[in-house]
Design an enzyme around this catalytic site. Structure first.
Site, PDB file in Angstrom:
ATOM      1  N   GLY A  51      32.714  39.437  41.802  1.00 61.10           N
ATOM      2  CA  GLY A  51      32.929  38.293  42.675  1.00 61.10           C
ATOM      3  C   GLY A  51      32.085  37.136  42.171  1.00 61.10           C
ATOM      4  O   GLY A  51      31.908  36.953  40.956  1.00 61.10           O
TER       5      GLY A  51
ATOM      6  N   LYS B 131      19.288  34.880  58.326  1.00 58.78           N
ATOM      7  CA  LYS B 131      20.602  35.322  57.863  1.00 58.78           C
ATOM      8  C   LYS B 131      21.509  35.387  59.074  1.00 58.78           C
ATOM      9  O   LYS B 131      21.031  35.506  60.207  1.00 58.78           O
ATOM     10  CB  LYS B 131      20.488  36.718  57.245  1.00 58.78           C
ATOM     11  CG  LYS B 131      21.614  37.069  56.315  1.00 58.78           C
ATOM     12  CD  LYS B 131      21.326  36.613  54.896  1.00 58.78           C
ATOM     13  CE  LYS B 131      22.435  36.984  53.946  1.00 58.78           C
ATOM     14  NZ  LYS B 131      22.101  36.586  52.568  1.00 58.78           N
TER      15      LYS B 131
ATOM     16  N   VAL C 170      28.787  36.528  42.167  1.00 58.64           N
ATOM     17  CA  VAL C 170      27.614  36.863  41.354  1.00 58.64           C
ATOM     18  C   VAL C 170      28.029  37.584  40.074  1.00 58.64           C
ATOM     19  O   VAL C 170      27.674  37.169  38.958  1.00 58.64           O
ATOM     20  CB  VAL C 170      26.603  37.722  42.167  1.00 58.64           C
ATOM     21  CG1 VAL C 170      25.390  38.065  41.311  1.00 58.64           C
ATOM     22  CG2 VAL C 170      26.159  36.986  43.426  1.00 58.64           C
ATOM     23  N   GLY C 171      28.799  38.661  40.234  1.00 57.51           N
ATOM     24  CA  GLY C 171      29.140  39.492  39.083  1.00 57.51           C
ATOM     25  C   GLY C 171      29.866  38.735  37.980  1.00 57.51           C
ATOM     26  O   GLY C 171      29.562  38.912  36.792  1.00 57.51           O
TER      27      GLY C 171
HETATM   28  P1  NAD Z   1      31.752  38.249  46.619  1.00 51.10           P
HETATM   29  O1  NAD Z   1      32.409  38.517  47.913  1.00 51.10           O
HETATM   30  O2  NAD Z   1      32.084  37.010  45.867  1.00 51.10           O
HETATM   31  O3  NAD Z   1      32.058  39.452  45.601  1.00 51.10           O
HETATM   32  C1  NAD Z   1      31.877  40.778  45.918  1.00 51.10           C
HETATM   33  C2  NAD Z   1      32.547  41.612  44.835  1.00 51.10           C
HETATM   34  O4  NAD Z   1      32.301  42.971  45.125  1.00 51.10           O
HETATM   35  C3  NAD Z   1      34.059  41.474  44.710  1.00 51.10           C
HETATM   36  O5  NAD Z   1      34.421  41.402  43.340  1.00 51.10           O
HETATM   37  C4  NAD Z   1      34.596  42.796  45.271  1.00 51.10           C
HETATM   38  O6  NAD Z   1      35.809  43.225  44.659  1.00 51.10           O
HETATM   39  C5  NAD Z   1      33.459  43.704  44.859  1.00 51.10           C
HETATM   40  N1  NAD Z   1      33.443  44.968  45.579  1.00 51.10           N
HETATM   41  C6  NAD Z   1      33.751  45.220  46.879  1.00 51.10           C
HETATM   42  N2  NAD Z   1      33.626  46.532  47.125  1.00 51.10           N
HETATM   43  C7  NAD Z   1      33.205  47.078  45.964  1.00 51.10           C
HETATM   44  C8  NAD Z   1      32.891  48.386  45.574  1.00 51.10           C
HETATM   45  N3  NAD Z   1      32.979  49.414  46.415  1.00 51.10           N
HETATM   46  N4  NAD Z   1      32.465  48.583  44.300  1.00 51.10           N
HETATM   47  C9  NAD Z   1      32.388  47.586  43.411  1.00 51.10           C
HETATM   48  N5  NAD Z   1      32.679  46.335  43.725  1.00 51.10           N
HETATM   49  C10 NAD Z   1      33.085  46.097  44.975  1.00 51.10           C
HETATM   50  O7  NAD Z   1      30.177  38.397  46.894  1.00 51.10           O
HETATM   51  P2  NAD Z   1      28.996  37.729  46.074  1.00 51.10           P
HETATM   52  O8  NAD Z   1      28.747  36.382  46.587  1.00 51.10           O
HETATM   53  O9  NAD Z   1      29.244  37.920  44.612  1.00 51.10           O
HETATM   54  O10 NAD Z   1      27.759  38.628  46.555  1.00 51.10           O
HETATM   55  C11 NAD Z   1      27.492  39.907  45.972  1.00 51.10           C
HETATM   56  C12 NAD Z   1      26.095  40.335  46.363  1.00 51.10           C
HETATM   57  O11 NAD Z   1      25.140  39.375  45.897  1.00 51.10           O
HETATM   58  C13 NAD Z   1      25.795  40.468  47.863  1.00 51.10           C
HETATM   59  O12 NAD Z   1      24.852  41.493  48.037  1.00 51.10           O
HETATM   60  C14 NAD Z   1      25.150  39.161  48.226  1.00 51.10           C
HETATM   61  O13 NAD Z   1      24.335  39.261  49.362  1.00 51.10           O
HETATM   62  C15 NAD Z   1      24.340  38.929  46.980  1.00 51.10           C
HETATM   63  N6  NAD Z   1      23.950  37.546  46.777  1.00 51.10           N
HETATM   64  C16 NAD Z   1      24.894  36.579  46.620  1.00 51.10           C
HETATM   65  C17 NAD Z   1      24.491  35.275  46.395  1.00 51.10           C
HETATM   66  C18 NAD Z   1      25.496  34.185  46.117  1.00 51.10           C
HETATM   67  O14 NAD Z   1      25.076  33.039  45.924  1.00 51.10           O
HETATM   68  N7  NAD Z   1      26.757  34.480  46.044  1.00 51.10           N
HETATM   69  C19 NAD Z   1      23.126  34.951  46.387  1.00 51.10           C
HETATM   70  C20 NAD Z   1      22.185  35.971  46.528  1.00 51.10           C
HETATM   71  C21 NAD Z   1      22.632  37.270  46.719  1.00 51.10           C
END
Ligand code: NAD
Length: 384
Positions: free
Chosen positions: A187, A73, A189-190
């Site tokens: 974001g 990472k 994932v969500g």
């Molecule tokens: P992202 O930056 O696209 O989205 C993050 C989201 O979190 C945004 O909607 C932001 O508004 C929200 N956020 C920030 N602070 C917050 C809070 N206090 N409460 C609630 N929401 C809040 O990130 P992502 O790519 O969706 O990644 C999210 C998680 O998933 C991370 O832990 C990342 O390591 C993990 N992950 C991502 C992937 C991927 O492919 N994107 C793969 C494996 C794991």
């Protein structure tokens, strides 16, 4: 503090570019199964310890997903929302040049919190090899139609989280159409979790972002919510719904909670307020194993990050191999369903929590590969 053990980390690198002000970290945890794979996190608070914990998670996740990647990472200290695209490009390229001696030979980058497909374009350009990172824009091709980028904007992680959730629901003998869901974060994932799980018939009743939580017991209309977020910057502007503080999402009366944003959000402060019966970890390390233990004792099932969110790394492997998106999605669904079922059955048969079951399987695979590598080196040494 980084704890060194029989698995690693093999390399910990801190880089600084005084001209650009770029400060970053790379942790290559274990490469027994292949080059270390893991995304670049860009936040103002990222530390080498955080990067190490995430790298170690990648070691187990890749082993569990049965893909020939080790764990790694990296992180760049910067607040993406406060810098221009120009600065961002300069930081990514400075970081790419600084770690080039190790990438792609021992480290293959990808997107993570705060980075996306454009960053991967810049990273690959500065590195000079399309194999140095995954999650590149779809038009970055070696062979158009086949060996092209699969950006994480295709949503493979969220897609995988949903298949892990659906498999768990069927393992528990429940019907997804009777299930209510709350999702932390909207974001990459969500938002894909929300979209895919509602297509399968579950009712998404709450979603949060950094501005707050939007809640509607009757269910949120996901395509409208996506448009509201795009247009206004926050899910809290969706109507009809009640707006609650961000943290209250974890305390809602729902069947499933899917953390999909930050690390360490389930803590001793809120763990006893959780009412969901199933938690599927879409984000990385949303809680410590201690918190999982507390939930396990209360009968709340937690599907760990290394099982549930492996869709991203499985799709990275598909991109690395030059598969097209259709083949990638088939691979993610097949592997995630198999992994989830294998881990849940192992956990049930031994009466342990899913993380312990997943760890037993992953550790055994990495240990075996490490032993094999040592034996091969010893043979080469004797012959040499
Ligand atoms: P992202 O930056 O696209 O989205 C993050 C989201 O979190 C945004 O909607 C932001 O508004 C929200 N956020 C920030 N602070 C917050 C809070 N206090 N409460 C609630 N929401 C809040 O990130 P992502 O790519 O969706 O990644 C999210 C998680 O998933 C991370 O832990 C990342 O390591 C993990 N992950 C991502 C992937 C991927 O492919 N994107 C793969 C494996 C794991």
């Amino acid at each position: 503090m980084i704890e060194w053990d029989e698995f690693g980390p093999e390399k910990v690198l801190e880089v600084y570019d005084p001209v650009m002000g770029m400060h970053g970290f790379l942790v290559i945890d274990n490469t027994a199964l292949g080059p270390g794979k893991g995304g670049i996190r860009m936040t103002s608070s990222v530390t080498v310890q955080e990067v190490f914990r995430l790298a170690r998670t990648m070691t187990w996740k890749n082993a569990l997903a049965k893909i020939p990647f080790g764990g790694a990472k990296s992180g760049i200290v910067a607040e993406p929302r406060e810098i221009t695209a120009e600065t961002r490009k300069a930081l990514i390229q400075s970081f790419a040049r600084a770690i080039k001696p190790l990438s792609p030979s021992l480290y293959i980058a990808g997107p993570d919190v705060g980075t996306g497909q454009e960053d991967m374009r810049w990273y690959a350009e500065a590195n000079g090899s399309l194999k140095s990172c995954t999650g590149k824009p779809a038009e970055m091709c070696v062979k158009p139609g086949e060996e092209c980028g699969i950006p994480h904007e295709f949503g493979s992680t969220g897609f995988g989280v949903v298949h892990s959730t659906a498999e768990t629901i069927s393992f528990l003998g429940l019907n997804i159409k009777d299930i209510t869901v709350a999702i932390e974060g909207f974001g990459n994932v969500g938002s894909f979790v929300a979209r895919h799980i509602s297509v399968l018939g579950a009712r998404v009743v709450a979603v949060s972002d950094r501005k707050g939580t939007v809640y509607n017991e009757a269910g949120l209309e996901i395509e409208t919510l996506i448009k509201r977020k795009e247009a206004t910057g926050s899910v809290t502007n969706y109507k009809p719904g009640t707006v609650l503080p961000t943290k209250e999402l974890f305390e809602l009366k729902v069947d499933i909670l899917i953390p999909a944003a930050l690390s360490d959000v389930i803590t001793s402060e809120n763990v006893n307020k959780i009412k969901a019966r199933l938690i599927v970890e879409g984000s990385n390390i949303p809680m410590t194993p201690n918190m999982e233990e507390i939930l396990h004792k209360k009968g709340i099932l937690v599907v760990p990050d290394l099982v549930a969110n492996a869709g991203g790394v499985i799709s990275s492997y598909a991109e690395y191999r030059g598969y097209n998106p259709k083949k990638m999605f088939e691979m993610v669904e097949r592997k995630i369903k198999n992994n989830t079922r294998t881990v849940l059955e192992h956990a049930r048969s031994k009466g342990i929590k899913p993380r312990d079951a997943a760890m037993e399987i992953a550790v055994e695979r990495v240990r075996k590969a490490t032993r094999l590598r040592r034996e091969t080196l010893e043979v080469a040494h004797v012959r040499g």
